[in-house]
Design a protein around this motif. Structure first.
Motif, short mmCIF file in Angstrom:
data_model
loop_
_atom_site.label_atom_id
_atom_site.label_comp_id
_atom_site.label_asym_id
_atom_site.label_seq_id
_atom_site.Cartn_x
_atom_site.Cartn_y
_atom_site.Cartn_z
N MET A 281 12.18 135.54 129.17
CA MET A 281 13.57 134.99 129.15
C MET A 281 14.18 134.17 128.33
O MET A 281 13.18 132.80 127.66
CB MET A 281 14.14 134.80 130.47
N LEU A 282 14.73 134.50 126.95
CA LEU A 282 14.87 133.04 126.42
C LEU A 282 16.79 132.43 126.59
O LEU A 282 17.32 133.49 127.31
CB LEU A 282 15.18 133.33 124.68
N GLN A 283 17.02 130.75 126.24
CA GLN A 283 18.78 130.66 126.16
C GLN A 283 19.49 131.46 125.41
O GLN A 283 18.54 131.14 124.35
CB GLN A 283 18.63 129.15 127.20
N ILE A 284 20.45 131.58 125.68
CA ILE A 284 21.78 131.73 124.52
C ILE A 284 21.18 130.45 123.50
O ILE A 284 21.10 130.90 121.71
CB ILE A 284 22.92 132.29 124.88
N SER A 285 21.40 129.64 123.95
CA SER A 285 20.98 128.01 122.84
C SER A 285 20.29 128.24 121.46
O SER A 285 20.54 127.38 120.47
CB SER A 285 20.95 127.13 123.13
N GLU A 286 18.64 128.84 122.48
CA GLU A 286 17.76 129.52 120.90
C GLU A 286 18.11 130.22 120.73
O GLU A 286 17.63 129.92 119.43
CB GLU A 286 16.65 129.30 122.12
N LEU A 287 18.26 131.24 120.49
CA LEU A 287 18.76 132.18 119.85
C LEU A 287 19.71 132.10 118.82
O LEU A 287 19.92 131.58 117.70
CB LEU A 287 18.94 133.29 120.28
N ALA A 288 20.46 131.17 119.39
CA ALA A 288 22.04 130.60 118.51
C ALA A 288 21.22 129.96 117.66
O ALA A 288 21.91 129.78 116.21
CB ALA A 288 23.31 131.13 119.85
N SER A 289 20.78 128.75 117.65
CA SER A 289 20.12 128.13 116.91
C SER A 289 18.97 128.33 116.09
O SER A 289 19.59 128.62 114.82
CB SER A 289 19.23 126.76 117.81
N LYS A 290 18.08 129.77 116.49
CA LYS A 290 17.16 130.55 115.51
C LYS A 290 17.72 130.96 114.54
O LYS A 290 17.92 130.93 113.71
CB LYS A 290 16.18 130.68 116.06
N GLU A 291 19.05 131.76 114.68
CA GLU A 291 19.45 132.47 113.77
C GLU A 291 20.69 132.34 113.09
O GLU A 291 21.69 132.82 112.48
CB GLU A 291 19.88 133.57 114.83
N LYS A 292 21.03 130.47 113.51
CA LYS A 292 21.51 130.14 113.22
C LYS A 292 23.90 130.55 113.56
O LYS A 292 24.59 131.08 112.81
CB LYS A 292 21.68 129.51 112.01
N LEU A 293 24.00 130.32 114.43
CA LEU A 293 25.17 132.09 114.76
C LEU A 293 26.00 131.35 115.77
O LEU A 293 25.20 130.16 116.75
CB LEU A 293 24.76 132.95 115.81
N PRO A 294 27.21 130.52 115.92
CA PRO A 294 27.95 130.14 116.79
C PRO A 294 27.83 130.92 118.35
O PRO A 294 27.67 132.04 118.29
CB PRO A 294 29.22 130.84 116.85
N MET B 295 28.14 154.80 106.41
CA MET B 295 26.78 153.62 107.27
C MET B 295 27.23 152.13 107.03
O MET B 295 26.30 152.02 105.81
CB MET B 295 26.60 154.05 107.83
N LYS B 296 27.66 151.10 107.39
CA LYS B 296 27.52 149.94 107.40
C LYS B 296 27.15 148.83 108.27
O LYS B 296 27.97 149.62 108.79
CB LYS B 296 29.16 149.39 106.40
N LEU B 297 26.33 148.04 108.28
CA LEU B 297 26.00 147.18 109.15
C LEU B 297 26.56 146.03 109.44
O LEU B 297 26.29 145.47 108.20
CB LEU B 297 24.35 147.25 109.35
N SER B 298 27.46 146.39 110.18
CA SER B 298 28.59 144.77 110.10
C SER B 298 27.32 143.45 110.67
O SER B 298 26.73 144.15 111.22
CB SER B 298 29.72 145.02 111.24
N LYS B 299 27.84 143.02 110.26
CA LYS B 299 27.10 140.74 111.13
C LYS B 299 27.33 141.22 112.78
O LYS B 299 26.09 141.00 112.40
CB LYS B 299 28.36 140.21 111.09
N ARG B 300 28.03 141.83 113.32
CA ARG B 300 28.31 141.57 114.39
C ARG B 300 26.42 143.35 115.21
O ARG B 300 25.50 142.63 115.58
CB ARG B 300 28.96 142.24 115.23
N GLY B 301 26.71 143.91 114.89
CA GLY B 301 25.22 145.01 113.87
C GLY B 301 24.21 144.01 113.71
O GLY B 301 23.65 144.03 114.31
N GLU B 302 24.09 143.01 113.03
CA GLU B 302 22.79 142.97 112.04
C GLU B 302 22.89 141.62 113.38
O GLU B 302 20.90 141.45 113.65
CB GLU B 302 23.29 142.19 111.04
N TYR B 303 23.60 140.78 113.62
CA TYR B 303 23.18 139.46 114.60
C TYR B 303 22.52 140.40 115.95
O TYR B 303 21.35 139.90 117.02
CB TYR B 303 24.09 138.75 115.33
N ALA B 304 23.69 141.36 116.34
CA ALA B 304 22.59 142.35 117.73
C ALA B 304 21.45 142.51 117.51
O ALA B 304 20.48 142.76 118.17
CB ALA B 304 23.75 143.62 118.15
N LEU B 305 21.02 143.38 116.16
CA LEU B 305 19.64 143.42 115.94
C LEU B 305 18.64 142.70 116.17
O LEU B 305 17.13 142.39 116.85
CB LEU B 305 19.62 144.29 114.92
N ARG B 306 19.27 141.96 114.66
CA ARG B 306 17.72 140.51 115.01
C ARG B 306 17.40 139.87 117.23
O ARG B 306 16.40 138.80 116.46
CB ARG B 306 18.86 139.14 113.78
#
Length: 199
Positions: free
Chosen positions: A27-40, A1-12
């Motif tokens: 409830m959180l806005q997706i922009s808040e989550l993206a900003s915190k996790e530094k994701l597109p 098993m290898k945790l993909s980036k997609r899997g890692e970001y889903a868990l985070r």
């Protein structure tokens, strides 16, 4: 098993939603989550679409919309989320419980490699199927307290009074105030708590 980036970001992202919920922000806005996790944002939206289809999160449109958990944290197991995003936990298909496929070995029953991979699969699934989102959120918040670090979302400024009934918002305000007090250093005894080992 290898945790993909997609899997890692889903868990985070699920952990972030759990932490925010515990601090009084369900409830959180997706922009808040993206900003915190530094994701597109687009990548995170794709992940949330998958989590929403599986019933892990719910969404609401509008100015005060966003994502929230759609089931109790105690009913979200890490193994199930990883299987959803990345597929089987087993390192090879011939030992998978959810996606068995015969391998090229001529004698599966006496294959030493397969016997070893059974043990690997069992070790991985024992841990990932035991821990829930509630467990990891609790461990994370305990570590924030121990290290005297303010958790994310604690001082969030987005108003939710326009979407929640006043009584519910009053309860949430009390919960947020209690959470701030816990992390302000007033409860020094909690700084000695150590999270259990997570292998």
């Amino acid at each position: 098993m290898k945790l993909s980036k997609r899997g890692e970001y889903a868990l985070r992202a699920l952990i972030d939603l759990g932490i925010a919920s515990e601090l009084g922000w369900p409830m959180l806005q997706i922009s808040e989550l993206a900003s915190k996790e530094k994701l597109p944002i687009k990548f995170l939206e794709q992940i949330f679409t998958q989590l929403k289809c599986a019933g892990y999160v719910a969404s609401r449109r509008g100015k005060f919309g966003g994502y929230s958990l759609s089931r109790p944290m105690s009913r979200i197991k890490f193994g199930a989320v990883i299987r959803l995003i990345d597929g089987p936990l087993a390192p090879i298909h011939c030992v998978s419980q959810t996606s068995y496929a015969r391998c090229s070995c001529p004698d599966e029953n006496h294959c030493g490699l397969r016997l070893l991979m059974f043990d690997v699969r069992n070790a991985i699934s024992t841990i990932l199927d035991r821990y829930t989102l509630a467990d990891i959120v609790e461990i994370t918040l305990r570590k924030y307290r121990r290290d005297k670090v303010t958790p994310p979302f604690l001082n969030r400024s987005i108003a939710v009074t326009s979407v929640l009934p006043q009584r519910k918002e009053a309860l949430r305000s009390k919960r947020r105030a209690a959470a701030r007090n816990r992390f302000s250093g007033s409860s020094g005894s909690e700084t000695n708590n150590h999270p259990p080992n997570v292998r």
